[in-house]
Design a protein around this motif. Structure first.
Motif, PDB file in Angstrom:
ATOM      1  N   PHE A 131       0.830  -1.184   0.000  1.00  0.00           N
ATOM      2  CA  PHE A 131       0.000   0.000   0.000  1.00  0.00           C
ATOM      3  C   PHE A 131       0.874   1.246   0.000  1.00  0.00           C
ATOM      4  O   PHE A 131       2.050   1.205   0.301  1.00  0.00           O
ATOM      5  CB  PHE A 131      -0.957   0.029   1.194  1.00  0.00           C
ATOM      6  N   THR A 132       0.277   2.353  -0.352  1.00  0.00           N
ATOM      7  CA  THR A 132       0.955   3.636  -0.449  1.00  0.00           C
ATOM      8  C   THR A 132       0.425   4.562   0.620  1.00  0.00           C
ATOM      9  O   THR A 132      -0.771   4.604   0.867  1.00  0.00           O
ATOM     10  CB  THR A 132       0.712   4.267  -1.831  1.00  0.00           C
ATOM     11  N   THR A 176      -0.168   8.411   1.878  1.00  0.00           N
ATOM     12  CA  THR A 176      -0.237   9.742   1.308  1.00  0.00           C
ATOM     13  C   THR A 176      -0.817  10.731   2.297  1.00  0.00           C
ATOM     14  O   THR A 176      -1.474  10.365   3.259  1.00  0.00           O
ATOM     15  CB  THR A 176      -1.135   9.761   0.057  1.00  0.00           C
ATOM     16  N   GLU A 217      -2.594   8.698  -8.135  1.00  0.00           N
ATOM     17  CA  GLU A 217      -3.903   8.827  -7.511  1.00  0.00           C
ATOM     18  C   GLU A 217      -3.968   9.942  -6.493  1.00  0.00           C
ATOM     19  O   GLU A 217      -5.025  10.223  -5.936  1.00  0.00           O
ATOM     20  CB  GLU A 217      -4.320   7.505  -6.852  1.00  0.00           C
ATOM     21  N   VAL A 218      -2.841  10.596  -6.162  1.00  0.00           N
ATOM     22  CA  VAL A 218      -2.819  11.638  -5.147  1.00  0.00           C
ATOM     23  C   VAL A 218      -2.836  13.012  -5.805  1.00  0.00           C
ATOM     24  O   VAL A 218      -2.028  13.304  -6.661  1.00  0.00           O
ATOM     25  CB  VAL A 218      -1.567  11.507  -4.260  1.00  0.00           C
ATOM     26  N   ASN A 247     -14.597   4.429   0.013  1.00  0.00           N
ATOM     27  CA  ASN A 247     -15.132   3.687  -1.138  1.00  0.00           C
ATOM     28  C   ASN A 247     -15.774   2.360  -0.770  1.00  0.00           C
ATOM     29  O   ASN A 247     -16.289   1.659  -1.650  1.00  0.00           O
ATOM     30  CB  ASN A 247     -14.018   3.443  -2.157  1.00  0.00           C
ATOM     31  N   GLY A 297      -8.238  -0.900   0.034  1.00  0.00           N
ATOM     32  CA  GLY A 297      -8.193   0.306  -0.788  1.00  0.00           C
ATOM     33  C   GLY A 297      -7.789   1.544  -0.033  1.00  0.00           C
ATOM     34  O   GLY A 297      -7.053   1.499   0.952  1.00  0.00           O
ATOM     35  N   ASP A 298      -8.298   2.706  -0.486  1.00  0.00           N
ATOM     36  CA  ASP A 298      -7.915   3.988   0.073  1.00  0.00           C
ATOM     37  C   ASP A 298      -8.515   4.189   1.462  1.00  0.00           C
ATOM     38  O   ASP A 298      -9.603   3.702   1.764  1.00  0.00           O
ATOM     39  CB  ASP A 298      -8.387   5.130  -0.832  1.00  0.00           C
ATOM     40  N   THR A 300      -8.666   7.153   4.989  1.00  0.00           N
ATOM     41  CA  THR A 300      -8.325   8.389   5.663  1.00  0.00           C
ATOM     42  C   THR A 300      -8.312   8.106   7.153  1.00  0.00           C
ATOM     43  O   THR A 300      -8.863   7.101   7.617  1.00  0.00           O
ATOM     44  CB  THR A 300      -9.349   9.506   5.376  1.00  0.00           C
ATOM     45  N   LEU A 329      -6.391  12.117   2.438  1.00  0.00           N
ATOM     46  CA  LEU A 329      -6.034  10.737   2.141  1.00  0.00           C
ATOM     47  C   LEU A 329      -4.784  10.353   2.913  1.00  0.00           C
ATOM     48  O   LEU A 329      -3.782  11.065   2.889  1.00  0.00           O
ATOM     49  CB  LEU A 329      -5.801  10.578   0.638  1.00  0.00           C
ATOM     50  N   THR A 335      -3.213   4.425   0.459  1.00  0.00           N
ATOM     51  CA  THR A 335      -3.940   3.810  -0.645  1.00  0.00           C
ATOM     52  C   THR A 335      -3.540   2.352  -0.768  1.00  0.00           C
ATOM     53  O   THR A 335      -2.473   1.932  -0.316  1.00  0.00           O
ATOM     54  CB  THR A 335      -3.648   4.519  -1.988  1.00  0.00           C
ATOM     55  N   ASN A 336      -4.411   1.577  -1.382  1.00  0.00           N
ATOM     56  CA  ASN A 336      -4.121   0.173  -1.705  1.00  0.00           C
ATOM     57  C   ASN A 336      -3.778  -0.666  -0.473  1.00  0.00           C
ATOM     58  O   ASN A 336      -2.920  -1.552  -0.538  1.00  0.00           O
ATOM     59  CB  ASN A 336      -2.989   0.069  -2.724  1.00  0.00           C
TER      60      ASN A 336
END
Length: 399
Positions: free
Chosen positions: A20-21, A23, A46-47, A82, A146-147, A149, A157, A160-161
């Motif tokens: 995952f990322t 951000t 995506e950011v 999401n 997924g994303d 917060t 955000l 992600t992932n």
């Protein structure tokens, strides 16, 4: 009391256990790549970070969130914009909040299988079999969350992932857990402020994206070196009990500190003696075996004494993977506890009671890794210092 030890999560794993990322849309985008963080938004399509923030190199990349406790377990509340439950999907709305236990003795993220089904998560792989505190664990599906917060007024955000595996180790009160693969993403480290105390402090968790962000925080702290177990990738420390050093997992996913039987003998640690055990000693050498009702009477007394000990907290019960009941007995007196090697300054903790018992997960490590841990340092001791800064990339922890 019944105990749920959720640390020592599967360690016989291979491959990428975390994809995952991380951000922040109000600061440089931080991307995990080989445990490094990069401020390169070209790599993170995506950011949509605000350009004025990206140009401000002096701004901190740290972010602080509320730390929530579910019982003894420290949890990070995350919101997934999401995702949706079945009832939400019927109303064509999305967004759900989930609590994840932060667990320094887990090398992969997990999700409750029922939660994964309810949210209709996409399967993206398979986790290999491993071992937990209660014994062997089967392989399981890995799902894409997924994303996400942080579940607080700031809705930027955060990652992600995010992925997690549906292994049977998650706390029933939480959706799952986040392990060291998650914590090691932050170059500066992660600071835990446990809260509580006589002034009723609120618990917080701070993620530091860069080295400079944490320098002032660690300057006045005591550094303890971490040794990462080969193949398993879990952090261990030198735990000094009554002046004797033993390797221990540092485990925010365990409510209590536990020594195995061998370590307890090494440090000359005795446990509480239950009433039926005292009676058995008194009756040694007596013609008790001639009484045909003796066995039934003994079993009743044992069950009664065990129940009373559990209520008092002298004994903790853990269900093993094979359904066998594991007993952890409290030490008969408080012991002195320190962290650190002989040649460095030690982090000293107030004297505490600890528990003794052979956890199947620790026993399984004995044949898998060199210098396998003989104890786990749990939240009962860790929380007795106000803060802890975990720095996985630097193999250090600060108190």
């Amino acid at each position: 009391m019944k105990l749920s030890l959720i640390g020592l999560v599967p360690f016989l794993l291979s491959g990428d256990v975390c994809s995952f990322t991380i951000t922040r849309s109000n600061r440089n985008a931080l991307m995990r790549k080989d445990y490094q963080l990069f401020a390169d938004t070209d790599e993170i399509g995506e950011v949509s970070a605000r350009q004025e923030d990206l140009d401000n190199e002096e701004e901190s990349t740290s972010v602080t969130s509320f730390l929530k406790f579910i019982g003894p377990y420290p949890c990070l509340p995350l919101r997934f914009p999401n995702l949706a439950t079945s009832s939400q999907r019927e109303r064509n709305v999305t967004g759900i909040s989930l609590d994840f236990v932060i667990d320094t003795a887990a090398n992969t993220n997990t999700i409750n299988g029922q939660v994964a089904q309810e949210l209709s998560l996409e399967s993206v792989g398979q986790a290999l079999p491993g071992y937990g505190a209660s014994g062997a664990l089967p392989g399981a599906e890995t799902y894409l969350l997924g994303d996400a917060t942080l579940d607080m007024p700031m809705k930027d955000l955060f990652m992600t992932n995010l992925t997690a595996s549906a292994l049977p180790v998650s706390n029933p009160a939480a959706a799952g857990l986040l392990g060291v693969a998650f914590l090691n993403c932050f170059q500066g480290g992660v600071k835990f402020e446990w809260g509580g105390g006589i002034d009723g402090r609120e618990p917080f968790i701070t993620f530091y994206g860069q080295e400079d962000d944490v320098k002032d925080q660690i300057r006045s702290k005591t550094k303890v070196d971490i040794e990462v177990l080969d193949n398993i990738l879990l952090p261990t420390v030198k735990l000094n009990v009554n002046g004797v050093s033993i390797p221990a997992l540092i485990d925010t996913g365990s409510p209590v500190t536990v020594l195995n039987e061998a370590a307890a003998a090494l440090v000359d640690l005795k446990t509480v003696e239950l009433d039926y055990e005292k009676e058995e000693k008194r009756e040694e050498g007596v013609f008790a075996n001639l009484n045909p009702f003796k066995k039934a009477t003994e079993n009743f007394k044992k069950a009664q004494a065990l129940s009373q000990a559990v209520q008092k907290g002298d004994v903790l019960l853990l269900m093993g993977g094979d359904g066998e009941q594991i007993e952890l007995k409290r030490s008969d007196k408080k012991v002195s506890l320190e962290l650190g090697n002989k040649e460095c300054e030690k982090a000293v903790f107030p004297s505490s009671y600890v528990y003794v018992g052979d956890l199947p997960g620790l026993k399984a490590m004995e044949g898998e890794v060199k210098d396998s841990p003989a104890a786990i340092l749990g939240m009962d001791v860790i929380k007795r210092r106000e803060t802890m800064i975990y720095r996985g990339q630097q193999n250090a922890i600060y108190f």
